[in-house]
Design a protein around this motif. Structure first.
Motif, PDB file in Angstrom:
ATOM      1  N   UNK A 120       0.829  -1.205   0.000  1.00  0.00           N
ATOM      2  CA  UNK A 120       0.000   0.000   0.000  1.00  0.00           C
ATOM      3  C   UNK A 120       0.864   1.256   0.000  1.00  0.00           C
ATOM      4  N   UNK A 121       2.063   1.173   0.601  1.00  0.00           N
ATOM      5  CA  UNK A 121       3.005   2.289   0.591  1.00  0.00           C
ATOM      6  C   UNK A 121       3.688   2.365  -0.761  1.00  0.00           C
ATOM      7  N   UNK A 122       4.107   1.195  -1.281  1.00  0.00           N
ATOM      8  CA  UNK A 122       4.878   1.171  -2.533  1.00  0.00           C
ATOM      9  C   UNK A 122       4.056   1.622  -3.727  1.00  0.00           C
ATOM     10  N   UNK A 123       2.733   1.602  -3.599  1.00  0.00           N
ATOM     11  CA  UNK A 123       1.874   2.097  -4.673  1.00  0.00           C
ATOM     12  C   UNK A 123       1.737   3.620  -4.642  1.00  0.00           C
ATOM     13  N   UNK A 124       2.266   4.256  -3.590  1.00  0.00           N
ATOM     14  CA  UNK A 124       2.131   5.708  -3.430  1.00  0.00           C
ATOM     15  C   UNK A 124       3.448   6.455  -3.599  1.00  0.00           C
ATOM     16  N   UNK A 125       4.566   5.874  -3.135  1.00  0.00           N
ATOM     17  CA  UNK A 125       5.870   6.544  -3.218  1.00  0.00           C
ATOM     18  C   UNK A 125       6.935   5.517  -3.603  1.00  0.00           C
ATOM     19  N   UNK A 126       8.074   5.963  -4.150  1.00  0.00           N
ATOM     20  CA  UNK A 126       9.169   5.035  -4.427  1.00  0.00           C
ATOM     21  C   UNK A 126       9.563   4.286  -3.162  1.00  0.00           C
ATOM     22  N   UNK A 127       9.736   2.971  -3.292  1.00  0.00           N
ATOM     23  CA  UNK A 127       9.934   2.106  -2.133  1.00  0.00           C
ATOM     24  C   UNK A 127      11.063   1.124  -2.374  1.00  0.00           C
ATOM     25  N   UNK A 128      11.798   0.801  -1.288  1.00  0.00           N
ATOM     26  CA  UNK A 128      12.743  -0.309  -1.306  1.00  0.00           C
ATOM     27  C   UNK A 128      12.396  -1.225  -0.139  1.00  0.00           C
TER      28      UNK A 128
END
Length: 393
Positions: A340-348
């Motif tokens: 849910x976070x990775x769909x909103x901001x660049x994520x690792x």
């Protein structure tokens, strides 16, 4: 560009507080709680953070957030999930669970990672030319905690620019880390069906509407769906894990139930199957004269931003060594609600090796799993070093 903060100082600082962090981890492991129902866990984390001079704020049903840094720059989000699993522990650890639940997925260590990270970042707050926002998340195991926190303002005040999360892996040696660029974990869609028929005596089936016949027909149809409508080169797994109804052999039951899960990697495949499953249910139930109620629960695929991974990798290698960061080719077949976070901001999203114990190499979600606490200072050092340097540079 600012100067990179010294790696040796970060790792040695994490090692210095290892005993303190192990006490946190063992307390959490001994007292696991489930889903959003985490009163003791949340209270413990909250008081520990306050003892560091931080001001944790409640976000959503059971989440906590702290912010650290000077502001006026980028904001990086870090995650520690807090919930356990409804599994009875089968280890001989002196700090084994005192109830029917177990931290069989390592969330006790994830929470400890972030407690240690918060402590070291607070001590180095004047070095952070921006903000680190640390979320302590409930309900990861039921795919609902991150979504709840996002819905209640997690990504704002300050606005999050990127995110980083660590997850223990008993298949990797302590000191090694891994990640998968692009789609890193499958989506998960749950289908929870209740079919209403018409109960009756088994000697007079013509007067009844058999809901077991209906869900049996649905079961058969669903099990042909992936093989007949999805390209064999695509990964899609549709499993009916629970179904049934009735109380006796001579009674046609009034209702029956069927629960299924769908995991996919390709969004187009997911969209097709997510449409077709309700269509099959609707047509089959109506054809056989029943009615139904269908509930769904969805978690999207986890996505690792390749550019962010490339930016963060040098800082991670400064802590763990050039050859100890592995790039994986295969995504996780399971699901992780950090999506849910990775769909909103660049994520690792990374795996942290937690296998250093001979004859204890059980997988996650197993009642016998034992994770090596040696991973704790490594996880803390990686999070602290990467957060400060990514924000500053």
């Amino acid at each position: 560009m600012n100067k990179t903060i010294n790696m040796a100082n970060t790792l040695s600082s994490a090692v210095e507080i290892k005993d303190e962090l192990i006490k946190h981890r063992r307390h959490l492991h001994e007292n696991p709680e489930l889903g959003f129902d985490l009163p003791n866990t949340v209270a413990y984390v909250k008081e520990t953070l306050k003892g560091m001079g931080l001001e944790p704020k409640k976000v959503g049903k059971a989440g906590l957030v702290v912010t650290i840094g000077k502001g006026n720059g980028k904001t990086l989000l870090l995650r520690g999930d807090m919930d356990a699993l409804p599994i009875k522990e089968n280890t001989d650890l002196p700090f084994k669970s005192t109830n029917e639940f177990m931290h069989a997925c390592g969330h006790d260590i994830h929470t400890t990672f972030m407690l240690g990270t918060a402590k070291l970042l607070k001590e180095r707050e004047n070095e952070i030319n921006g903000t680190v926002k640390i979320m302590f998340q409930p309900a990861e195991e039921i795919g609902a905690g991150a979504k709840d926190m996002v819905a209640n303002g997690l990504m704002e005040n300050p606005k999050v620019d990127a995110a980083l999360a660590l997850h223990v892996d008993p298949g990797l040696e302590v000191g090694k880390f891994g990640y998968k660029p692009g789609i890193a974990a499958s989506s998960l869609d749950g289908f929870f069906l209740k079919v209403q028929g018409k109960g009756g005596h088994s000697s007079e089936p013509q007067k009844a509407i058999d809901p077991l016949m209906i869900i049996n027909a649905i079961y058969s149809q669903l099990n042909t769906l992936v093989g007949k409508e999805i390209d064999p080169s695509e990964r899609a797994v549709l499993v009916v894990g629970k179904m049934g109804g009735g109380t006796a052999a001579n009674i046609i039951p009034d209702s029956a139930h069927l629960d299924a899960t769908l995991r996919t990697l390709n969004p187009e495949v997911r969209d097709h199957l997510f449409k077709r499953i309700p269509e099959i249910i609707d047509a089959t139930v109506k054809m056989m004269r029943g009615t139904y109620q269908l509930e769904t629960l969805s978690t999207p695929s986890l996505y690792n931003n390749a550019e962010l991974c490339e930016q963060m990798s040098p800082y991670i290698k400064e802590v763990i060594g050039e050859n100890n960061l592995e790039v994986n080719n295969e995504p996780l077949s399971g699901t992780e609600d950090f999506s849910y976070i990775s769909n909103l901001v660049p994520t690792m999203f990374m795996w942290a090796g937690a296998n250093g114990l001979e004859d204890r190499n059980y997988p996650l979600h197993n009642p016998n799993v034992v994770l090596d606490e040696g991973v704790i200072p490594w996880g803390v050092a990686v999070a602290v070093h990467t957060a400060i340097n990514w924000i500053n540079n």
